[in-house]
Design a protein around this motif. Structure first.
Motif, PDB file in Angstrom:
ATOM      1  N   TYR A 175       0.799  -1.294   0.042  1.00 49.29           N
ATOM      2  CA  TYR A 175       0.166  -0.079   0.055  1.00 49.29           C
ATOM      3  C   TYR A 175       0.917   1.217  -0.082  1.00 49.29           C
ATOM      4  N   LEU A 176       1.939   1.356   0.939  1.00 51.86           N
ATOM      5  CA  LEU A 176       2.782   2.344   0.921  1.00 51.86           C
ATOM      6  C   LEU A 176       3.437   2.754  -0.396  1.00 51.86           C
ATOM      7  N   PHE A 177       3.829   1.636  -1.146  1.00 54.19           N
ATOM      8  CA  PHE A 177       4.578   2.255  -2.574  1.00 54.19           C
ATOM      9  C   PHE A 177       3.493   2.528  -3.401  1.00 54.19           C
ATOM     10  N   LEU A 178       2.237   2.094  -3.439  1.00 54.26           N
ATOM     11  CA  LEU A 178       1.248   2.435  -3.980  1.00 54.26           C
ATOM     12  C   LEU A 178       0.780   3.867  -3.986  1.00 54.26           C
ATOM     13  N   PHE A 179       0.880   4.320  -2.871  1.00 52.29           N
ATOM     14  CA  PHE A 179       0.579   5.949  -2.395  1.00 52.29           C
ATOM     15  C   PHE A 179       1.653   6.730  -2.878  1.00 52.29           C
ATOM     16  N   LYS A 180       2.932   6.146  -2.668  1.00 55.01           N
ATOM     17  CA  LYS A 180       4.180   6.839  -3.148  1.00 55.01           C
ATOM     18  C   LYS A 180       3.909   7.063  -4.721  1.00 55.01           C
ATOM     19  N   ARG A 181       3.616   6.019  -5.470  1.00 49.83           N
ATOM     20  CA  ARG A 181       3.642   6.218  -6.772  1.00 49.83           C
ATOM     21  C   ARG A 181       2.414   7.207  -7.218  1.00 49.83           C
ATOM     22  N   ALA A 182       1.188   7.207  -6.511  1.00 51.16           N
ATOM     23  CA  ALA A 182       0.159   7.938  -6.956  1.00 51.16           C
ATOM     24  C   ALA A 182       0.567   9.392  -6.716  1.00 51.16           C
ATOM     25  N   SER A 183       1.420   9.428  -5.361  1.00 47.40           N
ATOM     26  CA  SER A 183       1.897  10.902  -5.188  1.00 47.40           C
ATOM     27  C   SER A 183       2.493  11.671  -6.385  1.00 47.40           C
ATOM     28  N   ALA A 184       3.434  10.560  -6.976  1.00 47.28           N
ATOM     29  CA  ALA A 184       4.475  11.098  -7.993  1.00 47.28           C
ATOM     30  C   ALA A 184       3.584  11.674  -8.998  1.00 47.28           C
ATOM     31  N   VAL A 185       2.656  10.889  -9.268  1.00 43.79           N
ATOM     32  CA  VAL A 185       1.933  11.224 -10.553  1.00 43.79           C
ATOM     33  C   VAL A 185       0.891  12.468 -10.451  1.00 43.79           C
ATOM     34  N   SER A 186       0.261  12.397  -9.215  1.00 45.58           N
ATOM     35  CA  SER A 186      -0.488  13.452  -9.053  1.00 45.58           C
ATOM     36  C   SER A 186      -0.087  14.646  -8.664  1.00 45.58           C
ATOM     37  N   GLY A 187       0.999  14.804  -7.710  1.00 43.65           N
ATOM     38  CA  GLY A 187       1.377  15.997  -7.121  1.00 43.65           C
ATOM     39  C   GLY A 187       0.887  16.109  -5.721  1.00 43.65           C
ATOM     40  N   VAL A 188       0.169  15.283  -5.394  1.00 43.73           N
ATOM     41  CA  VAL A 188      -0.320  15.212  -3.972  1.00 43.73           C
ATOM     42  C   VAL A 188       0.663  14.587  -2.944  1.00 43.73           C
ATOM     43  N   LYS A 189       0.939  15.219  -1.860  1.00 41.07           N
ATOM     44  CA  LYS A 189       1.913  14.524  -0.842  1.00 41.07           C
ATOM     45  C   LYS A 189       1.372  12.998  -0.790  1.00 41.07           C
ATOM     46  N   THR A 190       2.170  12.062  -0.305  1.00 44.38           N
ATOM     47  CA  THR A 190       1.984  10.782   0.148  1.00 44.38           C
ATOM     48  C   THR A 190       1.324  10.918   1.330  1.00 44.38           C
ATOM     49  N   GLU A 191       1.678  11.480   2.340  1.00 40.94           N
ATOM     50  CA  GLU A 191       0.956  11.330   3.577  1.00 40.94           C
ATOM     51  C   GLU A 191      -0.309  12.038   3.602  1.00 40.94           C
ATOM     52  N   VAL A 192      -0.618  13.126   2.862  1.00 41.82           N
ATOM     53  CA  VAL A 192      -2.147  13.639   2.535  1.00 41.82           C
ATOM     54  C   VAL A 192      -2.936  12.445   2.165  1.00 41.82           C
ATOM     55  N   LEU A 193      -2.275  11.709   0.965  1.00 45.42           N
ATOM     56  CA  LEU A 193      -3.268  10.433   0.436  1.00 45.42           C
ATOM     57  C   LEU A 193      -3.377   9.616   1.494  1.00 45.42           C
ATOM     58  N   MET A 194      -2.469   9.378   2.348  1.00 41.90           N
ATOM     59  CA  MET A 194      -2.674   8.484   3.257  1.00 41.90           C
ATOM     60  C   MET A 194      -3.599   8.852   4.444  1.00 41.90           C
ATOM     61  N   ALA A 195      -3.610  10.057   4.623  1.00 41.97           N
ATOM     62  CA  ALA A 195      -4.479  10.795   5.577  1.00 41.97           C
ATOM     63  C   ALA A 195      -5.863  10.378   5.169  1.00 41.97           C
ATOM     64  N   ILE A 196      -6.164  10.726   3.778  1.00 44.68           N
ATOM     65  CA  ILE A 196      -7.764  10.467   3.049  1.00 44.68           C
ATOM     66  C   ILE A 196      -7.845   8.898   3.464  1.00 44.68           C
ATOM     67  N   ALA A 197      -7.106   7.963   3.123  1.00 43.30           N
ATOM     68  CA  ALA A 197      -7.382   6.774   3.020  1.00 43.30           C
ATOM     69  C   ALA A 197      -7.561   6.412   4.694  1.00 43.30           C
ATOM     70  N   SER A 198      -6.967   6.864   5.602  1.00 45.61           N
ATOM     71  CA  SER A 198      -7.129   6.711   7.122  1.00 45.61           C
ATOM     72  C   SER A 198      -8.479   7.134   7.342  1.00 45.61           C
ATOM     73  N   LYS A 199      -8.845   8.395   7.095  1.00 50.49           N
ATOM     74  CA  LYS A 199     -10.017   8.913   7.726  1.00 50.49           C
ATOM     75  C   LYS A 199     -11.427   8.205   7.104  1.00 50.49           C
ATOM     76  N   GLU A 200     -10.992   8.185   5.578  1.00 46.79           N
ATOM     77  CA  GLU A 200     -12.164   7.448   4.808  1.00 46.79           C
ATOM     78  C   GLU A 200     -12.412   6.097   5.229  1.00 46.79           C
ATOM     79  N   SER A 201     -11.497   5.055   5.511  1.00 47.20           N
ATOM     80  CA  SER A 201     -11.765   3.486   5.457  1.00 47.20           C
ATOM     81  C   SER A 201     -10.534   2.836   6.491  1.00 47.20           C
ATOM     82  N   HIS A 202      -9.937   3.503   7.009  1.00 44.92           N
ATOM     83  CA  HIS A 202      -8.882   2.939   7.840  1.00 44.92           C
ATOM     84  C   HIS A 202      -7.989   2.162   6.900  1.00 44.92           C
TER      85      HIS A 202
END
Length: 361
Positions: A231-258
């Motif tokens: 999951y972490l490396f999926l977030f890191k790749r998505a961050s590189a493509v989207s320009g959104v920080k990895t930790e922001v994406l992880m924060a969304i996933a944490s609040k949305e679905s744990h």
């Protein structure tokens, strides 16, 4: 003094004949290698390889494609009549791949298992000081021949290209590569004598990644370390493509679905980033796709990135639009509660890393 190897039987390109299907014992699937691939200090972006590094039966394989051969300093030829793969050790002629555009989106590879193949390493040796370029004479150096032990691992083939297990190239009598693998970082390869592969591993990033994996597990006890790393490396790749920080994406996933890839909300939102089916359909995703962790994270990251950019980099408005829709944000009737919660979780992730000793120096 410029040196050149003259071998009639060995060419730069590996040519495999149509008879490959005759020798394929089994059809299998190779898993895309998601983590870093570092060769002699250069990062090879696996997404930009048509034939990527992959995993099969927990063994890492590298492709014998022309560019990777040049980067690793080898030339390959397969003799299907004798079922012999010949590898010639050469000088490095390339540092990195030439085209940096995505040719593989973390897609698994359909492969054929090619067993009972003899792999021979041809390594230059002998005295090359007798070469006399002034006289136009270039002697062919002697070659030592060593059979490479695959230790029970088969060769793999995708179309006309073969894949070799990386670990087979560490034999001191043949290629003598140094290899270092860290599950929180990736694969490092050194083909240069006296240079440690471990020296190419970014220890600071490795430590931070370990902390982020620990954070994911702290939010969902059902997730194993291996899955959390994925999951972490999926977030890191998505961050590189989207320009959104990895930790922001992880924060969304944490609040949305744990970090639950199979989460379904009463309102119909699906998957880890809780995407509505209608929104997913607008991006070409089916409901089934929304339960695929990679597709869900990728789409969620792209959607958030688009919203943030639409509001001139305003993260609060972007996150609000992600949660409530752009119409409310455009009218100014949106609430910032969701954005505040996500950003609070983002800050909590940073604090988690610091408190638990994962932030480094």
């Amino acid at each position: 003094m410029k040196k050149k190897l003259i071998l009639v039987w060995l060419t730069l390109l590996m040519v495999l004949f149509s008879s490959i299907s005759i020798y394929a014992e089994e059809d299998v699937q190779g898993d895309f290698f998601e983590k870093h691939v570092i060769i002699n200090g250069e990062e090879i972006i696996n997404y930009n390889l048509q034939y990527p590094f992959l995993m099969y039966n927990n063994i890492t394989y590298f492709p014998l494609s022309p560019e990777i051969q040049e980067i690793l300093g080898l030339e390959a030829e397969m003799d299907w009549e004798s079922r012999t793969l010949k590898l010639l050790k050469t000088d490095l002629t390339r540092k990195n791949i030439s085209s940096n555009w995505m040719k593989n989106n973390n897609e698994n590879v359909a492969l054929n298992v090619i067993s009972e193949v003899k792999v021979l390493a041809f390594v230059p040796g002998g005295d090359e000081d007798n070469q006399n370029e002034d006289m136009g004479i270039i002697d062919t150096p002697e070659l030592s021949v060593t059979e490479i032990d695959l230790e029970g691992a088969p060769l793999l083939a995708a179309g006309k290209f073969l894949f070799m297990p990386v670990r087979a190239m560490t034999d001191a009598d043949s290629f003598n590569w140094d290899i270092y693998f860290d599950p929180y970082y990736g694969l490092c390869i050194s083909t240069e004598e006296g240079v440690s592969a471990e020296s190419y591993c970014d220890k600071k990033e490795t430590l931070r990644n370990k902390g982020l994996v620990s954070y994911i597990k702290s939010q969902n006890a059902a997730i194993t370390t291996t899955v959390a790393q994925q999951y972490l490396f999926l977030f890191k790749r998505a961050s590189a493509v989207s320009g959104v920080k990895t930790e922001v994406l992880m924060a969304i996933a944490s609040k949305e679905s744990h970090f639950n890839a199979w989460a379904t909300a009463r309102g119909g939102a699906r998957g880890m980033m809780q995407i509505m089916p209608a929104t997913g359909a607008a991006y070409g995703l089916t409901i089934e796709d929304l339960y695929d962790a990679k597709k869900n994270i990728d789409m969620g990251a792209v959607y958030v990135g688009e919203r943030v950019r639409a509001y001139g980099g305003d993260v609060v408005k972007g996150l609000s639009a992600y949660n409530q829709g752009s119409a409310k944000v455009n009218r100014g009737t949106h609430s910032t509660v969701y954005a505040d919660r996500v950003l609070a979780e983002y800050n909590r992730i940073g604090n988690y890393l610091t408190v638990n000793g994962f932030a480094g120096q």
